[in-house]
Design an enzyme around this catalytic site. Structure first.
Site, PDB file in Angstrom:
ATOM      1  N   PRO A   9       0.786  -1.228   0.000  1.00 35.29           N
ATOM      2  CG  PRO A   9      -0.198  -1.167   2.099  1.00 35.29           C
ATOM      3  CD  PRO A   9       0.484  -2.083   1.143  1.00 35.29           C
ATOM      4  CG  ASN A  10      -0.374   4.392   1.108  1.00 38.91           C
ATOM      5  OD1 ASN A  10      -1.291   4.914   0.486  1.00 38.91           O
ATOM      6  ND2 ASN A  10      -0.523   3.903   2.331  1.00 38.91           N
ATOM      7  NE  ARG A  17       1.498  14.625   0.844  1.00 42.12           N
ATOM      8  CZ  ARG A  17       1.196  14.255   2.086  1.00 42.12           C
ATOM      9  NH1 ARG A  17       0.499  13.171   2.303  1.00 42.12           N
ATOM     10  NH2 ARG A  17       1.600  14.961   3.111  1.00 42.12           N
ATOM     11  CE1 TYR A  22       8.654   5.429   2.958  1.00 39.13           C
ATOM     12  CE2 TYR A  22       7.170   7.320   2.927  1.00 39.13           C
ATOM     13  CZ  TYR A  22       7.582   6.119   3.488  1.00 39.13           C
ATOM     14  OH  TYR A  22       6.919   5.623   4.582  1.00 39.13           O
ATOM     15  CG  ASN A  73       8.506  -1.850   0.483  1.00 37.96           C
ATOM     16  OD1 ASN A  73       7.881  -1.955   1.541  1.00 37.96           O
ATOM     17  ND2 ASN A  73       9.101  -0.731   0.114  1.00 37.96           N
ATOM     18  CB  ALA A  76       1.449   0.114   6.466  1.00 40.35           C
ATOM     19  CG  HIS A  79       5.165  -2.256  10.148  1.00 42.33           C
ATOM     20  ND1 HIS A  79       6.490  -2.619  10.222  1.00 42.33           N
ATOM     21  CD2 HIS A  79       5.119  -1.209   9.273  1.00 42.33           C
ATOM     22  CE1 HIS A  79       7.206  -1.814   9.438  1.00 42.33           C
ATOM     23  NE2 HIS A  79       6.396  -0.953   8.850  1.00 42.33           N
ATOM     24  CG  ASP A  86      -0.153 -17.543   7.838  1.00 41.18           C
ATOM     25  OD1 ASP A  86       0.833 -17.816   8.546  1.00 41.18           O
ATOM     26  OD2 ASP A  86      -1.307 -17.376   8.293  1.00 41.18           O
ATOM     27  CD  GLU A  97      10.886  -7.211   6.057  1.00 38.40           C
ATOM     28  OE1 GLU A  97      11.226  -8.276   6.613  1.00 38.40           O
ATOM     29  OE2 GLU A  97      10.408  -6.245   6.673  1.00 38.40           O
ATOM     30  CG  HIS A  99      11.124  -2.034   4.757  1.00 40.31           C
ATOM     31  ND1 HIS A  99       9.765  -2.005   4.531  1.00 40.31           N
ATOM     32  CD2 HIS A  99      11.390  -3.177   5.412  1.00 40.31           C
ATOM     33  CE1 HIS A  99       9.236  -3.104   5.050  1.00 40.31           C
ATOM     34  NE2 HIS A  99      10.192  -3.836   5.585  1.00 40.31           N
ATOM     35  CB  ILE A 100      12.183   3.090   0.281  1.00 40.75           C
ATOM     36  CG1 ILE A 100      11.726   2.282  -0.948  1.00 40.75           C
ATOM     37  CG2 ILE A 100      12.837   4.408  -0.135  1.00 40.75           C
ATOM     38  CD1 ILE A 100      10.544   2.878  -1.694  1.00 40.75           C
ATOM     39  CB  SER A 101      12.270   4.721   5.149  1.00 37.75           C
ATOM     40  OG  SER A 101      11.277   3.832   5.662  1.00 37.75           O
ATOM     41  NE  ARG A 106       9.538   6.310   8.682  1.00 40.41           N
ATOM     42  CZ  ARG A 106       8.679   6.116   7.685  1.00 40.41           C
ATOM     43  NH1 ARG A 106       8.908   5.171   6.792  1.00 40.41           N
ATOM     44  NH2 ARG A 106       7.591   6.852   7.585  1.00 40.41           N
ATOM     45  NE  ARG A 110       6.601   4.313  10.000  1.00 37.91           N
ATOM     46  CZ  ARG A 110       5.541   4.384   9.192  1.00 37.91           C
ATOM     47  NH1 ARG A 110       5.214   3.379   8.418  1.00 37.91           N
ATOM     48  NH2 ARG A 110       4.791   5.480   9.171  1.00 37.91           N
TER      49      ARG A 110
END
Ligand code: CA2
Length: 144
Positions: A9-10, A17, A22, A73, A76, A79, A86, A97, A99-101, A106, A110
């Site tokens: 998501p996102n 933004r 990011y 990735n 959210a 988390h 599963d 896995e 993650h950009i950040s 943070r 997270r």
């Protein structure tokens, strides 16, 4: 060799933004970067992004039997999602896995990843280069 690059998501909002977290690269330019890297290394990459947890589960299940590695990735859902954990366990495809950040640096919520235990490793805080590092790991050539 076929790799699935799964984004949650996102992540379609990349570059629109929160560039301080990011970066300025858009989702489309991330896709191009991944495809260029795949072509340069002679592998096939399928990119998929969804804002819906069940869609991501469906995509993981569809990878069973036809995909050699997964870069995930989950945004959210990293988390929160036992369903994605599963699904990764169920298909048994080597997964990394990304993650950009750096989620560990943070908000405290997270710091938990439900997916970590189903993945070979996690790459965080390297921006979108982390996707290429994950691909290199799955391809097995250690290249960047
Ligand atoms: O750092 C990452 O890659 C994350 O997976 C990104 C997720 C976040 O929930 C994870 O904790 C860490 C959020 C993706 C949101 O992406 C946006 C991009 C541009 C603007 C707004 C959100």
């Amino acid at each position: 060799m076929k790799l699935l690059i799964l984004n949650g998501p996102n992540l379609n909002m990349l570059g629109i933004r929160e560039p301080e977290i990011y970066g300025t690269e858009t989702y489309e330019s991330l896709c191009r970067k991944v495809q260029d890297y795949a072509a340069a290394h002679g592998v096939e990459a399928e990119l998929y992004q969804s804002n819906h947890e069940g869609d991501l589960v469906d995509k993981l299940q569809a990878a069973y039997g036809n995909t050699d590695g997964i870069v995930i990735n989950a945004g959210a859902y990293t988390h929160t999602s036992i369903a994605l954990y599963d699904a990764l366990k169920a298909v048994g495809i080597p997964a990394v896995e990304v993650h950009i950040s750096d989620p560990d640096a943070r908000e405290p919520f997270r710091r938990v990843s439900y997916l970590r235990a189903a993945c070979i490793t996690a790459i965080s805080g390297h921006g979108t280069d982390g996707y290429l590092e994950a691909m290199a790991l799955l391809i097995g050539d250690g290249a960047k």
